[in-house]
Design an enzyme around this catalytic site. Structure first.
Site, short mmCIF file in Angstrom:
data_model
loop_
_atom_site.label_atom_id
_atom_site.label_comp_id
_atom_site.label_asym_id
_atom_site.label_seq_id
_atom_site.Cartn_x
_atom_site.Cartn_y
_atom_site.Cartn_z
CB CYS A 1 6.19 -14.17 -17.81
SG CYS A 1 7.98 -14.32 -17.78
CG HIS A 2 2.76 -11.68 -16.49
ND1 HIS A 2 2.48 -12.48 -15.42
CD2 HIS A 2 3.85 -10.96 -16.13
CE1 HIS A 2 3.36 -12.25 -14.45
NE2 HIS A 2 4.19 -11.33 -14.86
CB CYS B 1 8.06 -8.18 -12.57
SG CYS B 1 7.04 -9.66 -12.58
CB CYS C 1 -6.40 9.92 6.96
SG CYS C 1 -4.65 9.66 6.66
NE ARG D 1 -6.08 13.72 -3.94
CZ ARG D 1 -5.96 14.51 -2.89
NH1 ARG D 1 -4.80 14.61 -2.26
NH2 ARG D 1 -6.99 15.20 -2.46
CB CYS E 1 -3.67 14.22 1.75
SG CYS E 1 -5.44 14.22 1.38
#
Lengths: 259, 105
Positions: free
Chosen positions: A77-78, A112, A175, A216, A220
């Site tokens: 498709c892409h 997809c 954070c 990641r 944390c």
């Protein structure tokens, strides 16, 4: 004159409110690579030796590999990702028009695969998922991150900011305590970065492998001794959207190399 | 195992060429334990060699001290056009190989 004054004042306050919205002004936004040592920075820039390129290369093969019930590949498709996927990853996470759901790159790939290809969904942190997302993000190398927070994305953005500012875990940190209030300062032997997401999926020395942004984030959370949520949970997605908005204008660096 | 090899495609006779190799491999040290405390068996690429038109020009014995996804760089002298063949093998017996042609003028 007496009428114009409140209008001017209102404008002033509106501008101030907008400026306040960004805790780190756009002019001071710095990619994680600005906090790297010379060795890792040169490794990231080395197109050949950057270990993340192993995943990018694998992703390029996957892009063309037909799979699933309909025997389709991404390329069916892409077509050529180099042109069709240019700049796409820089605009994620974003709302999927069909389902109205917020999707990150991983979610989009699986949507997809499930909806169009009839293929098996890929797990987070599986070699194939890392490879295809690294390949996709690589097509946006150098393109500035640009997250849309208008319309249905707004609620996710607000939830993401709340998640960003929520104190968590045994250390009772959010954070913002490290990555907003104290970036640039030292934490033991390391300089605290702004926690920008523009190089992910990235190759992390500590992991000795490639990892997603969510991995990641979990690292944390583990560091501040807070509960880690399962991969793909809505809170991470909201947070990823907030992080993307916060990183506005930073060039995509995938595959990044990080400590 | 994905591997990347970089050799200049065209070189002059007698020129010193830089050869770069990057191989995807976990390079499990043999010193780590899994979640239940069992030692994870060592699995590293223990030998990597390069033959230039059939003649071995480089050989490395790797062990636990090498990071995952090893990167190796060496130099050789370009004497004739042909092929560089890289082979490696890990502790589990898995072999990998890659070829790269070189044109000497």
């Amino acid at each position: 004159m007496s009428r114009a004054l409140p209008a001017v004042a209102l404008l002033f306050f509106a501008a101030a409110a907008l400026a306040q919205e960004r805790a780190i002004p756009l002019s001071e936004v710095k990619s994680g690579s600005a906090f790297l040592g010379a060795d890792l920075l040169s490794l990231q820039k080395d197109e050949f030796a950057n270990p993340g390129m192993l995943w990018v290369e694998r992703g390029e093969k996957l892009w063309r590999q037909a799979t699933g019930k309909r025997n389709l590949s991404c390329a069916s498709c892409h077509e050529d990702a180099k042109s069709t996927m240019r700049g796409i990853a820089a605009r994620y996470p974003r709302i999927d028009a069909e389902s109205g759901k917020l999707l990150n790159l991983e979610g989009r790939v699986n949507l997809c695969r499930g909806r169009r290809m009839g293929a098996e969904l890929l797990r987070y942190e599986s070699e194939d998922m890392l490879a295809i997302t690294a390949y996709l993000a690589r097509q946006s190398q150098g393109v500035p991150v640009e997250a849309s927070i208008a319309g249905p994305a707004r609620a996710h953005f607000d939830a993401g900011e709340a998640a960003y500012r929520l104190r968590r875990g045994q250390m009772n940190l959010s954070c913002a305590h490290c990555h907003e209030a104290n970036w640039g300062k030292r934490l033991l032997s390391e300089t605290i970065s702004q926690g920008q997401p523009n190089a992910y999926p990235a190759y992390r020395m500590e992991w000795q492998t490639m990892g997603s942004l969510e991995r990641r984030l979990r690292a944390c959370l583990s560091g501040i001794r807070a509960e880690m949520l399962p991969y793909g949970s809505p809170e991470y997605l909201d947070l990823e959207l907030y992080l993307a908005w916060r990183a506005q204008g930073l060039p995509v660096e995938t595959p990044g190399v990080r400590r | 195992m994905t591997a990347r090899i970089q050799v200049p495609a065209k070189v002059m006779r007698g020129e010193i060429v830089e050869v770069r190799v990057l191989i995807q491999h976990p390079m499990e040290t043999g010193y780590r334990h899994d979640d239940v405390g069992h030692l994870i068996k060592r699995n590293v690429i223990n030998v990597l060699s390069c033959r230039y038109n059939g003649v071995e020009v480089f050989r490395a014995d790797l062990s636990s001290g090498i990071a995952a996804n090893p990167y190796v760089q060496f130099y050789t002298v370009a004497d004739q056009s042909g092929e560089l063949e890289f082979t490696w093998i890990d502790d589990e017996g898995k072999q990998g190989s890659e070829r790269q042609s070189i044109q000497v003028t």
